[in-house]
Design a protein around this motif. Structure first.
Motif, PDB file in Angstrom:
ATOM      1  N   ALA A 108       0.830  -1.207   0.000  1.00  0.00           N
ATOM      2  CA  ALA A 108       0.000   0.000   0.000  1.00  0.00           C
ATOM      3  C   ALA A 108       0.865   1.257   0.000  1.00  0.00           C
ATOM      4  O   ALA A 108       0.573   2.233  -0.706  1.00  0.00           O
ATOM      5  CB  ALA A 108      -0.926  -0.009   1.211  1.00  0.00           C
ATOM      6  N   ILE A 155       0.998   4.542  -2.474  1.00  0.00           N
ATOM      7  CA  ILE A 155       0.661   5.876  -1.967  1.00  0.00           C
ATOM      8  C   ILE A 155       1.804   6.870  -2.138  1.00  0.00           C
ATOM      9  O   ILE A 155       1.572   8.042  -2.466  1.00  0.00           O
ATOM     10  CB  ILE A 155       0.261   5.781  -0.473  1.00  0.00           C
ATOM     11  N   GLN A 164      -1.480  -0.128   8.818  1.00  0.00           N
ATOM     12  CA  GLN A 164      -2.786  -0.204   8.163  1.00  0.00           C
ATOM     13  C   GLN A 164      -3.845  -0.495   9.215  1.00  0.00           C
ATOM     14  O   GLN A 164      -3.697  -1.403  10.042  1.00  0.00           O
ATOM     15  CB  GLN A 164      -2.790  -1.294   7.091  1.00  0.00           C
ATOM     16  N   ASP A 180      -7.636   1.818   5.917  1.00  0.00           N
ATOM     17  CA  ASP A 180      -6.901   3.075   5.798  1.00  0.00           C
ATOM     18  C   ASP A 180      -5.435   2.854   6.186  1.00  0.00           C
ATOM     19  O   ASP A 180      -5.121   2.004   7.029  1.00  0.00           O
ATOM     20  CB  ASP A 180      -7.496   4.149   6.711  1.00  0.00           C
ATOM     21  N   TRP A 220      -4.466   7.840   4.689  1.00  0.00           N
ATOM     22  CA  TRP A 220      -4.947   7.658   3.312  1.00  0.00           C
ATOM     23  C   TRP A 220      -6.054   6.615   3.300  1.00  0.00           C
ATOM     24  O   TRP A 220      -5.964   5.588   3.971  1.00  0.00           O
ATOM     25  CB  TRP A 220      -3.808   7.203   2.404  1.00  0.00           C
ATOM     26  N   THR A 221      -7.090   6.887   2.526  1.00  0.00           N
ATOM     27  CA  THR A 221      -8.211   5.965   2.413  1.00  0.00           C
ATOM     28  C   THR A 221      -8.404   5.590   0.944  1.00  0.00           C
ATOM     29  O   THR A 221      -8.132   6.387   0.046  1.00  0.00           O
ATOM     30  CB  THR A 221      -9.503   6.601   2.987  1.00  0.00           C
ATOM     31  N   ARG A 222      -8.863   4.371   0.717  1.00  0.00           N
ATOM     32  CA  ARG A 222      -9.024   3.874  -0.647  1.00  0.00           C
ATOM     33  C   ARG A 222     -10.505   3.903  -1.033  1.00  0.00           C
ATOM     34  O   ARG A 222     -11.363   3.436  -0.282  1.00  0.00           O
ATOM     35  CB  ARG A 222      -8.470   2.460  -0.769  1.00  0.00           C
ATOM     36  N   TRP A 248      -6.402   5.994  -4.080  1.00  0.00           N
ATOM     37  CA  TRP A 248      -6.085   6.448  -2.726  1.00  0.00           C
ATOM     38  C   TRP A 248      -6.301   7.961  -2.609  1.00  0.00           C
ATOM     39  O   TRP A 248      -5.945   8.715  -3.511  1.00  0.00           O
ATOM     40  CB  TRP A 248      -4.633   6.130  -2.367  1.00  0.00           C
ATOM     41  N   TYR A 249      -6.903   8.369  -1.474  1.00  0.00           N
ATOM     42  CA  TYR A 249      -7.160   9.787  -1.217  1.00  0.00           C
ATOM     43  C   TYR A 249      -6.673  10.132   0.194  1.00  0.00           C
ATOM     44  O   TYR A 249      -6.783   9.333   1.128  1.00  0.00           O
ATOM     45  CB  TYR A 249      -8.656  10.099  -1.337  1.00  0.00           C
TER      46      TYR A 249
END
Length: 311
Positions: free
Chosen positions: A159, A163, A230, A235, A268-270, A275-276
């Motif tokens: 992840a 990111i 994680q 997230d 960060w959230t998917r 990813w945002y």
């Protein structure tokens, strides 16, 4: 008297060896039990505080150099007053990626006392001058270097590898003063928290960045991975340090060359396969203005790293 002067020179030579070997105990070994140390303001520095500061300085230094010359020697009953000129140079690495070269000199007045025979001990030091300059230099971004050492879980490693390039996009957008990319990478429920203050939403966050960057020029932004984990909801929380180097030009004020190192927690959230950035929390920071170290007062996430200073 020449022989006594020679002994004092040998004692000063021992300081050079101890300083170069980064051995604070050996450096302070010649001091008497009632040793007194005063700084350039003639304030007395407690011995334990002096020892701790010197130990910290020499511990973090990669190299330490000191050259001492005797300017004058005056003898009185059972004591010797010695004035010296000492050039200093230290090379340290802070935050694992910030190189700091400290150079300068120190003029001191020492009082040595005789303990009989050929034995002399240092009873008092008065620092007359100590102008020091710290020159910082950022190493080229290590980015994801040591990823496997800093992040142990394979799925989290994967992840982070997805990111981290997005952080580089944000850095490029900030350097180019193009904040549209922030609008595409910030989650709808994005919040920005600076030093424990009230959260700010995405719109005022971007608006403030645009306003601030009217006065910021020649900016470089770098991110350095410290760790990541994680959460159960998927997230990913990145613990990163951000380096900001820029020129601050505010009308009618002196131009400032600024380097700031910030400790950040980025969540960060998917969503829909992308990813945002959901949460941007800003903790401790330290740095330099015109190569002079700034001492910021800020909320601490972990114990703040003390500035590197030469006592």
């Amino acid at each position: 008297m020449r022989y006594v002067t020679f002994l004092l020179l040998l004692l000063c030579s021992g300081w050079l060896l101890a300083f170069g070997a980064r051995d604070a105990a050996a450096y302070l070994a010649p001091c008497t039990a009632d040793y007194v140390h005063t700084d350039t303001h003639q304030d007395i520095i407690p011995f334990e505080k002096l020892r701790t500061a010197l130990q910290k300085t020499l511990t973090v230094a990669k190299t330490a150099e000191q050259k001492t010359q005797l300017d004058s020697v005056k003898f009185e009953d059972g004591a010797a007053l010695v004035e010296t000129y000492e050039s200093l140079k230290l090379f340290t690495v802070s935050h694992e990626w910030l190189e700091i070269t400290t150079t300068g000199y120190r003029r001191c007045r020492y009082r040595f006392v005789s303990e009989g025979g050929n034995k002399w001990r240092l009873a008092r030091t008065r620092v007359l001058e100590e102008p020091l300059t710290e020159t910082p230099r950022l190493r080229e971004s290590p980015g994801l270097s040591e990823l496997e050492q800093r992040v142990k879980v394979p799925t989290t490693q994967a992840a982070v590898q997805e990111i981290f390039p997005l952080l580089l996009e944000l850095a490029t957008g900030e350097e180019q003063k193009d904040f549209r990319i922030f609008g595409t990478r910030l989650a709808p429920d994005f919040v920005f928290i600076r030093l424990g203050k009230d959260p700010e939403e995405r719109k005022p966050f971007i608006e403030k960045m645009v306003i601030a960057h009217q006065y910021i020029h020649n900016e470089r932004v770098r991110y350095y991975l410290v760790g990541a984990e994680q959460q159960e909801n998927g997230d990913v929380v990145l613990d990163v340090e951000q380096a900001l180097r820029f020129t601050l030009e505010i009308p009618e004020e002196e131009k400032e060359e600024t380097l700031i190192i910030v400790n950040l927690s980025l969540t960060w959230t998917r969503s829909s396969g992308a990813w945002y950035l959901k949460r941007h929390e800003y903790f401790t920071a330290d740095g330099f203005t015109n190569n002079e170290r700034d001492d910021f007062v800020q909320k601490q996430k972990n114990k703040k790293k003390e500035p590197i200073r030469v006592p």
